[in-house]
Design an enzyme around this catalytic site. Structure first.
Site, PDB file in Angstrom:
ATOM      1  CG  ASP A  25      65.577 -35.807  33.881  1.00  0.00           C
ATOM      2  OD1 ASP A  25      65.335 -36.251  32.760  1.00  0.00           O
ATOM      3  OD2 ASP A  25      64.687 -35.547  34.701  1.00  0.00           O
TER       4      ASP A  25
ATOM      5  CE  LYS B 116      63.277 -40.502  35.344  1.00  0.00           C
ATOM      6  NZ  LYS B 116      62.278 -39.427  35.569  1.00  0.00           N
TER       7      LYS B 116
ATOM      8  CG  ASP C   4      61.809 -33.204  45.108  1.00  0.00           C
ATOM      9  OD1 ASP C   4      62.687 -33.418  44.246  1.00  0.00           O
ATOM     10  OD2 ASP C   4      61.096 -32.180  45.094  1.00  0.00           O
TER      11      ASP C   4
HETATM   12  C1  PRP Z   1      67.650 -32.750  39.918  1.00  0.00           C
HETATM   13  C2  PRP Z   1      68.951 -33.508  40.092  1.00  0.00           C
HETATM   14  C3  PRP Z   1      69.881 -32.802  39.172  1.00  0.00           C
HETATM   15  C4  PRP Z   1      68.987 -32.322  38.072  1.00  0.00           C
HETATM   16  C5  PRP Z   1      69.104 -33.271  36.940  1.00  0.00           C
HETATM   17  O1  PRP Z   1      67.650 -31.667  40.784  1.00  0.00           O
HETATM   18  O2  PRP Z   1      69.411 -33.484  41.419  1.00  0.00           O
HETATM   19  O3  PRP Z   1      70.513 -31.711  39.791  1.00  0.00           O
HETATM   20  O4  PRP Z   1      67.645 -32.340  38.547  1.00  0.00           O
HETATM   21  O5  PRP Z   1      68.314 -32.830  35.889  1.00  0.00           O
HETATM   22  P1  PRP Z   1      68.923 -32.460  34.461  1.00  0.00           P
HETATM   23  O6  PRP Z   1      69.823 -33.611  34.083  1.00  0.00           O
HETATM   24  O7  PRP Z   1      67.685 -32.406  33.607  1.00  0.00           O
HETATM   25  O8  PRP Z   1      69.617 -31.184  34.557  1.00  0.00           O
HETATM   26  P2  PRP Z   1      66.359 -30.815  41.142  1.00  0.00           P
HETATM   27  O9  PRP Z   1      66.329 -29.592  40.284  1.00  0.00           O
HETATM   28  O10 PRP Z   1      65.141 -31.705  41.112  1.00  0.00           O
HETATM   29  O11 PRP Z   1      66.659 -30.318  42.615  1.00  0.00           O
HETATM   30  P3  PRP Z   1      66.843 -31.157  43.981  1.00  0.00           P
HETATM   31  O12 PRP Z   1      68.116 -31.971  43.825  1.00  0.00           O
HETATM   32  O13 PRP Z   1      66.968 -30.108  45.015  1.00  0.00           O
HETATM   33  O14 PRP Z   1      65.640 -32.044  44.148  1.00  0.00           O
END
Ligand code: PRP
Length: 180
Positions: free
Chosen positions: A102, A130, A158
């Site tokens: 992200d 993304k 999620d």
């Molecule tokens: C999500 C995904 C990455 C992070 C990406 O994890 O798994 O680790 O966000 O976002 P970024 O590029 O903005 O850093 P999340 O914190 O939602 O935890 P989860 O995997 O336990 O759902």
């Protein structure tokens, strides 16, 4: 659960085909290297399970868990390793497996931290990307799909810890998270 989904973005068939492709590519690229495939929990657990079964060369698996201190739907850049690897990564060829890239903050932090631990190489494999949301540049070695900046769930992703078990990736109805 499905009534909270506005539309299916990636079907089970599309996902299976892509995962098989990536698995085959990793198998070719890492032949003889015994890679250590690491799932960054929790979101990547389903992709990881499918991916490693599509990898046909010897490899080991491990899991790590990180948490960003951000709240809501975007991460803050401060990342804490909640669960580290079980073993040493010295001399190993690491492949980090993520569900979604992200802002790039989590992965950029992780790559930086892990590079100091003596791995022979570190590659990044993300199921979804993304790019519109990127704040910190991150080099991706294996990518499943590029997705628009919509609220997506399923196949491990999620909303408030729900919908991870949907077998496809769908766009969440804005009414579910209080949007328009
Ligand atoms: C999500 C995904 C990455 C992070 C990406 O994890 O798994 O680790 O966000 O976002 P970024 O590029 O903005 O850093 P999340 O914190 O939602 O935890 P989860 O995997 O336990 O759902």
């Amino acid at each position: 659960m499905t009534r909270d989904i506005e539309k299916v973005l990636l079907s089970q068939e599309q996902i299976a085909e892509k995962v098989a492709e990536i698995g085959a590519q990793i198998s070719r690229d890492y032949a003889g290297k015994n890679p250590m495939i690491v799932s960054v929990l929790k979101g990547s657990f389903i992709f990881m399970a499918d991916l490693v079964r599509a990898v046909t060369i010897p490899c080991t698996v491990d899991f790590m868990s990180v948490s960003s201190y951000g709240s809501g739907t975007s991460s803050s850049g401060e990342v804490k390793i909640v669960k580290d690897f079980d073993g040493s990564i010295e001399g190993r060829h690491l492949i980090l497996v993520e569900d979604i890239l992200d802002s790039g903050r989590t992965l950029s932090y992780l790559m930086k931290t892990l590079k100091s631990r003596g791995a022979a190489s570190i590659a990044l494999c993300t199921f979804l990307d993304k790019p519109e949301r990127r704040v910190v540049p991150v080099e991706v070695n294996y990518k499943g799909f590029t997705v628009p900046d919509a609220f997506i769930v399923g196949y491990g992703l999620d909303y408030d810890q729900r919908y991870r078990n949907l077998p496809y990736v769908g766009v969440l109805k804005p009414s579910v998270y209080g949007g328009e």
